[in-house]
Design a protein around this motif. Structure first.
Motif, PDB file in Angstrom:
ATOM      1  N   LEU A 185      64.927 -49.632 -79.352  1.00 40.06           N
ATOM      2  CA  LEU A 185      64.228 -50.386 -80.391  1.00 40.06           C
ATOM      3  C   LEU A 185      64.801 -51.801 -80.488  1.00 40.06           C
ATOM      4  O   LEU A 185      64.068 -52.794 -80.511  1.00 40.06           O
ATOM      5  CB  LEU A 185      64.413 -49.650 -81.715  1.00 40.06           C
ATOM      6  CG  LEU A 185      63.558 -50.130 -82.860  1.00 40.06           C
ATOM      7  CD1 LEU A 185      62.111 -49.830 -82.556  1.00 40.06           C
ATOM      8  CD2 LEU A 185      63.974 -49.427 -84.133  1.00 40.06           C
TER       9      LEU A 185
ATOM     10  N   ARG B 209      63.763 -53.889 -77.535  1.00 42.67           N
ATOM     11  CA  ARG B 209      62.371 -54.323 -77.604  1.00 42.67           C
ATOM     12  C   ARG B 209      62.170 -55.418 -78.656  1.00 42.67           C
ATOM     13  O   ARG B 209      61.415 -56.360 -78.431  1.00 42.67           O
ATOM     14  CB  ARG B 209      61.462 -53.128 -77.875  1.00 42.67           C
ATOM     15  CG  ARG B 209      61.409 -52.214 -76.690  1.00 42.67           C
ATOM     16  CD  ARG B 209      60.527 -51.026 -76.839  1.00 42.67           C
ATOM     17  NE  ARG B 209      60.777 -50.098 -75.745  1.00 42.67           N
ATOM     18  CZ  ARG B 209      60.232 -50.206 -74.536  1.00 42.67           C
ATOM     19  NH1 ARG B 209      59.402 -51.184 -74.261  1.00 42.67           N
ATOM     20  NH2 ARG B 209      60.519 -49.339 -73.597  1.00 42.67           N
ATOM     21  N   LEU B 210      62.862 -55.283 -79.781  1.00 47.20           N
ATOM     22  CA  LEU B 210      62.757 -56.326 -80.797  1.00 47.20           C
ATOM     23  C   LEU B 210      63.313 -57.647 -80.262  1.00 47.20           C
ATOM     24  O   LEU B 210      62.742 -58.712 -80.468  1.00 47.20           O
ATOM     25  CB  LEU B 210      63.497 -55.911 -82.070  1.00 47.20           C
ATOM     26  CG  LEU B 210      62.820 -54.816 -82.911  1.00 47.20           C
ATOM     27  CD1 LEU B 210      63.740 -54.340 -84.012  1.00 47.20           C
ATOM     28  CD2 LEU B 210      61.511 -55.313 -83.494  1.00 47.20           C
TER      29      LEU B 210
ATOM     30  N   GLN C 272      61.013 -59.286 -77.740  1.00 48.70           N
ATOM     31  CA  GLN C 272      59.868 -59.858 -78.436  1.00 48.70           C
ATOM     32  C   GLN C 272      60.221 -61.209 -79.066  1.00 48.70           C
ATOM     33  O   GLN C 272      59.434 -62.138 -79.043  1.00 48.70           O
ATOM     34  CB  GLN C 272      59.492 -58.863 -79.532  1.00 48.70           C
ATOM     35  CG  GLN C 272      58.114 -58.944 -80.057  1.00 48.70           C
ATOM     36  CD  GLN C 272      57.944 -57.939 -81.196  1.00 48.70           C
ATOM     37  OE1 GLN C 272      58.859 -57.178 -81.526  1.00 48.70           O
ATOM     38  NE2 GLN C 272      56.791 -57.930 -81.800  1.00 48.70           N
TER      39      GLN C 272
ATOM     40  N   ARG D 298      64.507 -56.760 -90.860  1.00 47.98           N
ATOM     41  CA  ARG D 298      63.950 -55.725 -89.994  1.00 47.98           C
ATOM     42  C   ARG D 298      65.050 -54.776 -89.507  1.00 47.98           C
ATOM     43  O   ARG D 298      64.952 -53.556 -89.597  1.00 47.98           O
ATOM     44  CB  ARG D 298      63.299 -56.430 -88.798  1.00 47.98           C
ATOM     45  CG  ARG D 298      62.385 -55.639 -87.972  1.00 47.98           C
ATOM     46  CD  ARG D 298      61.247 -55.147 -88.811  1.00 47.98           C
ATOM     47  NE  ARG D 298      60.977 -53.757 -88.470  1.00 47.98           N
ATOM     48  CZ  ARG D 298      60.332 -53.397 -87.365  1.00 47.98           C
ATOM     49  NH1 ARG D 298      59.840 -54.328 -86.576  1.00 47.98           N
ATOM     50  NH2 ARG D 298      60.150 -52.140 -87.088  1.00 47.98           N
TER      51      ARG D 298
ATOM     52  N   SER E  12      66.560 -52.732 -92.393  1.00 44.97           N
ATOM     53  CA  SER E  12      65.732 -51.607 -92.818  1.00 44.97           C
ATOM     54  C   SER E  12      65.857 -50.452 -91.842  1.00 44.97           C
ATOM     55  O   SER E  12      65.521 -49.319 -92.158  1.00 44.97           O
ATOM     56  CB  SER E  12      64.271 -52.026 -92.959  1.00 44.97           C
ATOM     57  OG  SER E  12      63.730 -52.255 -91.682  1.00 44.97           O
ATOM     58  N   GLU E  13      66.344 -50.729 -90.643  1.00 46.96           N
ATOM     59  CA  GLU E  13      66.569 -49.663 -89.671  1.00 46.96           C
ATOM     60  C   GLU E  13      67.989 -49.120 -89.763  1.00 46.96           C
ATOM     61  O   GLU E  13      68.404 -48.336 -88.924  1.00 46.96           O
ATOM     62  CB  GLU E  13      66.333 -50.182 -88.245  1.00 46.96           C
ATOM     63  CG  GLU E  13      64.921 -50.610 -87.954  1.00 46.96           C
ATOM     64  CD  GLU E  13      63.918 -49.516 -88.242  1.00 46.96           C
ATOM     65  OE1 GLU E  13      64.245 -48.344 -87.999  1.00 46.96           O
ATOM     66  OE2 GLU E  13      62.826 -49.825 -88.745  1.00 46.96           O
TER      67      GLU E  13
ATOM     68  N   LEU F 291      53.872 -50.086 -74.258  1.00 45.71           N
ATOM     69  CA  LEU F 291      54.395 -50.317 -75.600  1.00 45.71           C
ATOM     70  C   LEU F 291      54.515 -51.807 -75.947  1.00 45.71           C
ATOM     71  O   LEU F 291      54.061 -52.233 -77.007  1.00 45.71           O
ATOM     72  CB  LEU F 291      55.737 -49.598 -75.751  1.00 45.71           C
ATOM     73  CG  LEU F 291      56.223 -49.346 -77.167  1.00 45.71           C
ATOM     74  CD1 LEU F 291      55.183 -48.605 -77.976  1.00 45.71           C
ATOM     75  CD2 LEU F 291      57.514 -48.550 -77.149  1.00 45.71           C
TER      76      LEU F 291
ATOM     77  N   TYR G  41      52.489 -54.802 -79.272  1.00 39.93           N
ATOM     78  CA  TYR G  41      53.169 -55.573 -80.322  1.00 39.93           C
ATOM     79  C   TYR G  41      52.187 -56.399 -81.137  1.00 39.93           C
ATOM     80  O   TYR G  41      52.289 -56.513 -82.345  1.00 39.93           O
ATOM     81  CB  TYR G  41      54.219 -56.507 -79.716  1.00 39.93           C
ATOM     82  CG  TYR G  41      55.425 -55.824 -79.170  1.00 39.93           C
ATOM     83  CD1 TYR G  41      55.791 -54.549 -79.605  1.00 39.93           C
ATOM     84  CD2 TYR G  41      56.229 -56.442 -78.216  1.00 39.93           C
ATOM     85  CE1 TYR G  41      56.899 -53.925 -79.096  1.00 39.93           C
ATOM     86  CE2 TYR G  41      57.347 -55.818 -77.701  1.00 39.93           C
ATOM     87  CZ  TYR G  41      57.681 -54.561 -78.146  1.00 39.93           C
ATOM     88  OH  TYR G  41      58.778 -53.942 -77.650  1.00 39.93           O
TER      89      TYR G  41
ATOM     90  N   ILE H 268      58.269 -49.764 -84.635  1.00 38.47           N
ATOM     91  CA  ILE H 268      58.078 -51.170 -84.277  1.00 38.47           C
ATOM     92  C   ILE H 268      56.989 -51.781 -85.151  1.00 38.47           C
ATOM     93  O   ILE H 268      57.027 -52.959 -85.497  1.00 38.47           O
ATOM     94  CB  ILE H 268      57.757 -51.294 -82.772  1.00 38.47           C
ATOM     95  CG1 ILE H 268      59.052 -51.117 -81.984  1.00 38.47           C
ATOM     96  CG2 ILE H 268      57.127 -52.636 -82.437  1.00 38.47           C
ATOM     97  CD1 ILE H 268      58.883 -51.041 -80.510  1.00 38.47           C
ATOM     98  N   LYS H 269      56.035 -50.952 -85.551  1.00 33.41           N
ATOM     99  CA  LYS H 269      54.985 -51.436 -86.448  1.00 33.41           C
ATOM    100  C   LYS H 269      55.445 -51.443 -87.903  1.00 33.41           C
ATOM    101  O   LYS H 269      54.658 -51.697 -88.819  1.00 33.41           O
ATOM    102  CB  LYS H 269      53.744 -50.545 -86.328  1.00 33.41           C
ATOM    103  CG  LYS H 269      53.082 -50.635 -84.980  1.00 33.41           C
ATOM    104  CD  LYS H 269      52.314 -51.919 -84.862  1.00 33.41           C
ATOM    105  CE  LYS H 269      51.873 -52.152 -83.443  1.00 33.41           C
ATOM    106  NZ  LYS H 269      51.712 -53.536 -83.115  1.00 33.41           N
ATOM    107  N   GLY H 270      56.702 -51.091 -88.138  1.00 34.66           N
ATOM    108  CA  GLY H 270      57.223 -51.092 -89.501  1.00 34.66           C
ATOM    109  C   GLY H 270      56.817 -49.867 -90.310  1.00 34.66           C
ATOM    110  O   GLY H 270      56.834 -49.897 -91.533  1.00 34.66           O
TER     111      GLY H 270
END
Lengths: 330, 501
Positions: free
Chosen positions: A49, A52-53, A56, A291, A294-295, B49, B53, B336-338
């Protein structure tokens, strides 16, 4: 099918296939190759995760495409050894964890990479504190009560972990060693199946990353007793640290997993500097920080030098933990 | 009715032009991916995936889910036509491929399509009505219960064996042994890895399945030199009414088995297919034809597989626990979509939950409409000459196995299993029981040792826990029944046999 139509259909196909396999990549190589961040864990893991964040967010800042490649296996050693032996051209990065860099050297007699020599640090990304959770039926409201319960119960309490040698296992084993209690270790393949068994009361206790446990702590399906970091965590402000419990042996208790970006050793310093700046710019974005928080992951930025020194001190710390926990593999 | 209202609400979302499009893309991509050897939904979802996004959450999840269940159907097609299985269509290689050899490919694919539709529909009913309650079922199962469940799974061994039972048993044991390769979950020690890094995770299911079935079959075709003519020019697509009647009961059995096993973590579709096959072999009117190209052998598997693929969303969406790697990936897509999948998701994001459920049914219809007319095109695979077809199959096998862990070593493992599989094929040994042992063996060991660790070595847990106690009792009864019926048959045979002299 007759022979002519075979040739008519297949020969152009063959050329096309050759074109795809040979021509295009070489054209790509001359253009800007995408950057690959190797994530040494399976898709869906916290690491994945984060990777990927990051891809991005960092991609647009660097004006380059960043791909995430999952290379799971053998406690992150498969992915790590691939990056360790990759060309140091700045196109391959590794999202390393405390396990990759600071724990594995003490667990494995032979590693396919040298954590100290094969990598150049770029920067810290996040720290992942663990939280001690128990099933609500366990009669302990605090760490001190948990210790007392463990001492008085006829059979050792069972605790689950994400696997032998995982930070969860090591933290719990160190806790047991430091406080002089006996716990029964039940390893699983990753946190989720262990958490399922805790929710179903098959096991009693877990030291687990905050992210997967958060919603169950909030809904009361599990009870959080303490966090393993030296400070309380933003998402769980009412949960004390283990050291706060003042129980004997816990005064300086700290076991925090972390994640950071590294590149193969020999990557040009200018590139490392650029990655570090971009990474820190991303980590400074309030949205991104929120973000991660929150994880249950604490964003943590550093300079290149800081991260290098941090890896060294962490390697020492985990060496002590692995020894205290008395764990070896292979 | 609340649920009807909710479903209507879901359809409202799923039927928007945009979401219909996402659903269609997902189903088409899924079917294609399912049909390509080795390239499963796992690799595809992780590849796609990043592309999601920038898409809206409902749309992207509808698409990813479509890929997952679309691939389940596609996998049956490749198993039937080319004997190339995915993890969840191993059983289809038995009867489905037999049907192909008899020139009934069209019928087999049609059966798979209709059964998938039935399985999917049943599972969606389960998902819509029972999801919030059923999630908790996963929590009732402790290690001892799984252990008993897996033992129950081993009972399927005798049903998936087509030849001699003793050979089947031996192959099952070989499978169990192969499953021992890799890192031991409990101690973290590496076993039988010869100090090779790439064996630390064990031999992959995809590699073993592709090697033992697809590649072995290709090798066999190469050395016989006999022209294989499964496609005789006449497309026998629509079943006759008696044939159609045979699909329904078998598909319903498969749906029930699949829906149930899909909810439980660990096995899901992989075990469901074996269980469905066993159920058919025990209960179907046509059980004598099983293994020789029976419609039931395809219908049960396809329905079970499709049903399990959908109900495996239940633990993820109701308690927030991914039960298999594909679901872990879906969970990452949610996050990822929250959106945090879990007990609060249905209330917090009703558009997403009900939209997804509704889209699954739309996808179901879509797959049926898309695939039944396309069957004649899948059949054209056989018009390709073998010197083009086989290399391309091998090419896709390489891509597929590589994509599992992005590791070239997996390709070599697959090649090695191709050799081993060819040997087995030549010796007339069944690969299906081997796969069963390979899948269930390591699971049995893991859960058994975990149960023992928790109980501190006391075997009484297996009897004391209600679930495992019931299952163990059922297994004991089953074995007893088999022995008694065997003895009865033997004595009857003795009585009716002509006396010597």
């Amino acid at each position: 099918m007759n022979r002519r139509s075979f040739f008519r259909t297949c020969i152009p196909g063959l050329f096309l296939a050759l074109g795809i396999t040979s021509g295009i990549p070489s054209a790509w190589a001359q253009m800007d190759r995408p950057v690959t961040i190797v994530v040494p864990y399976a898709p869906g893991a916290t690491s994945d995760l984060l990777g990927r964040l990051l891809s991005q967010q960092m991609g647009p800042l660097l004006k380059r495409t960043i791909l995430v490649e999952n290379k799971p296996g053998a406690g992150s050693t498969v992915g790590a050894s691939q990056v360790a032996h990759a060309a140091p051209d700045g196109n391959t990065l590794l999202l390393a964890t405390s396990t990759t860099l600071a724990i594995n050297p003490w667990l494995y007699k032979k590693l396919p990479y040298d954590p100290a020599k094969d990598f150049t640090p770029i920067g810290l990304v996040a720290s992942v504190p663990l939280v001690v959770i128990v099933h609500p039926s366990v009669k302990a409201q605090s760490i001190a009560e948990l210790i007392a319960l463990a001492k008085s119960s006829p059979e050792p309490l069972t605790y689950g972990s994400a696997g032998n040698g995982s930070p969860q296992h090591l933290a719990a084993a160190m806790f047991a060693a430091a406080t002089g209690i006996e716990l029964n270790h039940i390893p699983y393949k990753g946190s989720s199946p262990a958490l399922t068994d805790l929710l179903g009361e098959q096991i009693k206790v877990m030291f687990i990353d905050i992210a997967p446990a958060l919603q169950y702590i909030r809904s009361g399906k599990v009870r959080a007793l303490a966090v393993t970091s030296s400070q309380r965590h933003a998402t769980l402000p009412t949960v004390p640290t283990i050291a706060e419990s003042k129980a004997p042996g816990t005064a300086s208790f700290e076991a925090v997993a972390w994640q950071g970006l590294v590149a193969p050793a020999g990557t040009p310093a200018a590139m490392i500097e650029q990655y570090n700046k971009t990474l820190n710019a991303v980590l400074a974005q309030p949205d991104f920080r929120k973000r991660l928080e929150s994880e249950g992951v604490e964003p943590n930025s550093s300079t290149v030098e800081h991260f290098g020194a941090f890896i060294k001190s962490e390697t020492q710390r985990w060496s002590g933990i692995v020894k205290a926990a008395n764990v070896t593999l292979d | 009715m609340d649920i009807l209202q909710n479903l209507a609400f879901g359809f409202e979302h799923a039927l928007s032009l945009q979401n219909l499009l996402f659903c269609a893309i997902g189903c088409v991509v899924g079917t294609m991916v399912g049909m390509l050897p080795g390239l499963g939904p796992m690799a595809t979802i992780s590849l796609l995936l990043p592309m999601t996004y920038s898409l809206p959450p409902v749309g992207s999840l509808i698409m990813l889910a479509g890929i997952y269940y679309g691939a389940q159907y596609g996998a049956s097609v490749s198993a039937i036509t080319m004997k190339i299985p995915h993890a969840n269509s191993i059983v289809a290689c038995i009867d489905g491929y037999e049907m192909t050899l008899k020139g009934k490919t069209g019928l087999a694919i049609f059966t798979a399509g209709v059964s998938s539709f039935i399985g999917g529909t049943v599972a969606i009913v389960v998902l819509a009505w029972l999801a919030p309650m059923l999630g908790e079922v996963a929590l009732l199962f402790g290690p001892a219960d799984y252990c008993a469940l897996i033992l129950f799974g081993f009972m399927c061994m005798s049903f998936v064996t087509t030849g001699s039972l003793l050979n089947g048993l031996a192959m099952c044991l070989v499978g169990i042994l192969l499953g021992q390769i890799g890192t031991d979950v409990i101690s973290g020690m590496e076993r039988f890895t010869l100090n090779l890094v790439f064996l630390a995770n064990g031999a992959g299911l995809v590699s073993v399945a592709l090697g033992c079935f697809g590649i072995a079959e290709i090798a066999k075709n190469l050395d016989t030199r006999a022209e294989r003519t499964p496609f005789n020019g006449k497309i026998h697509l629509m079943p006759t009414w008696p044939e159609f009647k045979r699909i329904i009961p078998s598909a319903l059995r498969g749906s029930a088995v699949g829906s149930l096993l899909g909810i439980l973590p660990g096995g899901g579709p992989v075990i469901a297919q074996f269980a469905a096959y066993a159920a058919d072999k025990k209960m179907s009117k046509y059980r004598d034809e099983m293994g020789k190209g029976a419609i039931e052998g395809v219908a049960g598997q396809a329905a079970a597989d499709e049903a399990a693929a959908r109900t495996s969303f239940i633990p993820l969406m109701s308690i927030g626990i991914p039960e298999n790697p594909v679901m872990a990936l879906m969970m990452a897509a949610f996050i990822i979509k929250g959106i945090q999948p879990g007990p609060n998701m249905i209330a917090g994001h009703p558009d997403l939950f009900w939209g997804l459920v509704a889209s699954m049914w739309i996808g179901n219809v879509f797959l049926l409409v898309l695939n039944v007319p396309l069957v004649r095109y899948w059949l054209s695979v056989f018009k390709i000459s073998y010197n083009v077809l086989f290399p391309s199959i091998l090419f896709f096998c390489c891509i597929g196995t590589y994509s599992v862990n992005n590791n070239v070593d997996e390709v070599f493992i697959t090649a090695a299993f191709g050799l081993i599989g060819y040997m087995f094929l030549r010796l007339g040994l069944d690969a299906a029981p081997l796969m069963l042992g390979f899948i269930l063996g390591p699971m049995l060991e893991e859960y058994f040792r975990r149960a023992m660790l928790i109980s501190r070595g006391s075997f009484s847990v297996f009897i004391e826990r209600p679930i495992s106690g019931t299952l163990v009792a059922l297994i004991a009864l089953f074995i007893l029944w088999q022995i008694v019926s065997f003895a009865l048959k033997a004595s009857r045979a003795r009585r009716t046999a002509p006396r010597p002299g």
